[in-house]
Motif scaffolding. Structure first.
Motif, PDB file in Angstrom:
ATOM      1  N   SER A   1     -11.683  -1.832  -4.854  1.00  0.00           N
ATOM      2  CA  SER A   1     -10.631  -1.530  -3.888  1.00  0.00           C
ATOM      3  C   SER A   1     -11.130  -1.522  -2.447  1.00  0.00           C
ATOM      4  O   SER A   1     -12.210  -1.008  -2.145  1.00  0.00           O
ATOM      5  CB  SER A   1     -10.014  -0.168  -4.210  1.00  0.00           C
TER       6      SER A   1
ATOM      7  N   ASN B   1     -12.784  -3.787   4.574  1.00  0.00           N
ATOM      8  CA  ASN B   1     -13.670  -4.696   3.843  1.00  0.00           C
ATOM      9  C   ASN B   1     -14.253  -5.696   4.837  1.00  0.00           C
ATOM     10  O   ASN B   1     -13.831  -6.843   4.900  1.00  0.00           O
ATOM     11  CB  ASN B   1     -12.917  -5.423   2.728  1.00  0.00           C
TER      12      ASN B   1
ATOM     13  N   ARG C   1     -18.950  -2.666  -8.595  1.00  0.00           N
ATOM     14  CA  ARG C   1     -18.501  -1.756  -7.537  1.00  0.00           C
ATOM     15  C   ARG C   1     -19.601  -1.638  -6.483  1.00  0.00           C
ATOM     16  O   ARG C   1     -20.738  -2.049  -6.708  1.00  0.00           O
ATOM     17  CB  ARG C   1     -18.172  -0.377  -8.108  1.00  0.00           C
TER      18      ARG C   1
ATOM     19  N   LEU D   1       0.853  -1.181   0.000  1.00  0.00           N
ATOM     20  CA  LEU D   1       0.000   0.000   0.000  1.00  0.00           C
ATOM     21  C   LEU D   1       0.893   1.238   0.000  1.00  0.00           C
ATOM     22  O   LEU D   1       1.708   1.412   0.918  1.00  0.00           O
ATOM     23  CB  LEU D   1      -0.921  -0.003   1.220  1.00  0.00           C
TER      24      LEU D   1
ATOM     25  N   PRO E   1      -5.256  -4.954  -7.999  1.00  0.00           N
ATOM     26  CA  PRO E   1      -5.711  -3.614  -8.390  1.00  0.00           C
ATOM     27  C   PRO E   1      -6.857  -3.633  -9.390  1.00  0.00           C
ATOM     28  O   PRO E   1      -7.531  -2.612  -9.576  1.00  0.00           O
ATOM     29  CB  PRO E   1      -4.448  -2.986  -9.003  1.00  0.00           C
TER      30      PRO E   1
ATOM     31  N   LEU F   1      -7.211  -0.164   5.135  1.00  0.00           N
ATOM     32  CA  LEU F   1      -8.039  -1.078   4.361  1.00  0.00           C
ATOM     33  C   LEU F   1      -9.304  -1.366   5.160  1.00  0.00           C
ATOM     34  O   LEU F   1      -9.257  -1.529   6.382  1.00  0.00           O
ATOM     35  CB  LEU F   1      -7.304  -2.396   4.088  1.00  0.00           C
TER      36      LEU F   1
ATOM     37  N   ARG G   1      -9.332   0.055  -0.192  1.00  0.00           N
ATOM     38  CA  ARG G   1      -8.648   1.219   0.368  1.00  0.00           C
ATOM     39  C   ARG G   1      -9.658   2.218   0.922  1.00  0.00           C
ATOM     40  O   ARG G   1     -10.690   2.495   0.318  1.00  0.00           O
ATOM     41  CB  ARG G   1      -7.796   1.880  -0.714  1.00  0.00           C
TER      42      ARG G   1
ATOM     43  N   ALA H   1      -8.558  -8.535  -2.463  1.00  0.00           N
ATOM     44  CA  ALA H   1      -8.570  -7.223  -3.116  1.00  0.00           C
ATOM     45  C   ALA H   1      -7.306  -6.406  -2.856  1.00  0.00           C
ATOM     46  O   ALA H   1      -6.851  -5.682  -3.760  1.00  0.00           O
ATOM     47  CB  ALA H   1      -9.810  -6.439  -2.688  1.00  0.00           C
ATOM     48  N   PRO H   2      -6.670  -6.470  -1.658  1.00  0.00           N
ATOM     49  CA  PRO H   2      -5.458  -5.660  -1.453  1.00  0.00           C
ATOM     50  C   PRO H   2      -4.322  -5.988  -2.420  1.00  0.00           C
ATOM     51  O   PRO H   2      -3.426  -5.166  -2.625  1.00  0.00           O
ATOM     52  CB  PRO H   2      -5.066  -5.981  -0.003  1.00  0.00           C
TER      53      PRO H   2
END
Length: 328
Positions: A306, A166, A235, A81, A302, A164, A308, A298-299
């Motif tokens: 995301s 999620n 998304r 990251l 890309p 992060l 993030r 997901a981390p």
């Protein structure tokens, strides 16, 4: 609230009772765990759990819990990251990080900050570096019983630094109180899914479900080996229905804001020596987990939605589990 147990390090665990919309529920402050959920006129819990808190310190440690800060698997327990490589607690076969690691959300005692007859809100702080994850997050989970026989879960995170986020709700559903899912049918509004490698990490890009064993666009029995992500949207967005589970006149419809739905038919999960609700021990495939979230790993991807979260940003994940149960 009742005190129902104590963690090994001496923290009291409390139980919150909710009632509304034809539903009753109990929530534990440990893991912000949905311990039970029952519909008026039906004696069995719709979600797997145990009346014995000690079970959640052992074999049932993910049952009904909020997991995070990053649900599902992070390959190799590492990611990069902003040019920095982070190494995480590899709590799955000493290879991957699963559900936030051994200090994940499901192991924490959450604080109750709001409680009404049909809702409660619990919070924790995710400190920078805990489990190897960056950032400083204020996290809340709100359970609400709504008038249309629905359970709504809002999980929010607000960051003080880049991090992060999620999370996922990790409950196992069984609509008729049977010993397994053999009478259940599953429908998923997804045209694609993520194939997995031998370590259950997504391999490659999303693939069409058509002409594969992962086509659940029409109701059919869930494969006992299911532990896969279905790509229900590109998304995060507004609430929309993504899945249904049905059996013998009963139905569960799931709406979510999230782009992924991890479906796990508990093929490797049991309650061990711990009794579940009504004294029933849970074997493999006793319930099905429907986990709205981002896509796994997901981390490190890309090309995936995301995980993030920026400093000062707030992200809210919302899911609604709506029930229609026939005669008891």
């Amino acid at each position: 609230m009742l005190t129902v147990g104590r963690t090994p390090d001496g923290r009291d665990v409390r139980q919150i009772s909710l009632r509304g919309g034809g539903l009753t529920a109990t929530v534990l402050t440990y893991g912000a765990t949905l311990q039970s959920l029952r519909c008026d006129g039906h004696s069995h819990s719709l979600i797997l759990g145990s009346p014995d808190f000690s079970a959640y310190l052992a074999d049932m440690h993910h049952f009904g819990a909020i997991v995070g800060p990053v649900a599902n698997r992070v390959a190799g327990g590492r990611f990069e990251l902003d040019g920095i490589t982070y190494r995480l607690d590899r709590n799955e076969n000493a290879q991957n990080t699963l559900h936030g690691g051994s200090a994940g959300f499901h192991t924490r005692v959450w604080e109750v900050v709001d409680h009404g007859p049909a809702h409660c809100t619990l919070t924790i702080t995710q400190a920078d570096g805990l489990g190897g994850f960056p950032g400083d997050l204020q996290v809340s989970a709100r359970y609400s019983l709504e008038d249309d026989h629905a359970l709504r879960i809002d999980i929010s995170g607000q960051a003080k630094a880049v991090a992060l986020f999620n999370p996922a709700f990790h409950g196992y559903w069984n609509l008729d109180g049977s010993r397994d899912l053999s009478g259940h049918r599953l429908k998923i509004a997804a045209n694609s899914y993520l194939p997995l490698d031998a370590n259950l990490i997504p391999a490659g890009s999303p693939q069409p479900v058509q002409d594969t064993p992962f086509d659940y666009r029409f109701p059919r029995p869930p494969d006992p080996a299911l532990d896969h992500n279905f790509c229900v949207a590109p998304r995060r967005g507004s609430l929309r229905e993504v899945a249904q589970v049905t059996t013998s006149g009963h139905r569960l419809a799931l709406e979510t804001t999230e782009p992924g739905l991890q479906v796990y038919a508990a093929g490797q999960t049991t309650s061990g020596d711990w009794p579940g609700h009504d004294g029933i021990p849970y074997g493999c495939n006793a319930g099905i987990a429907l986990e709205p979230q981002l896509w796994p790993n997901a981390p490190n991807r890309p090309d995936f939605p995301s995980a993030r979260i920026e400093a000062g940003q707030q992200i809210v994940q919302t899911s609604r589990f709506r029930f229609a149960l026939g005669a008891g």
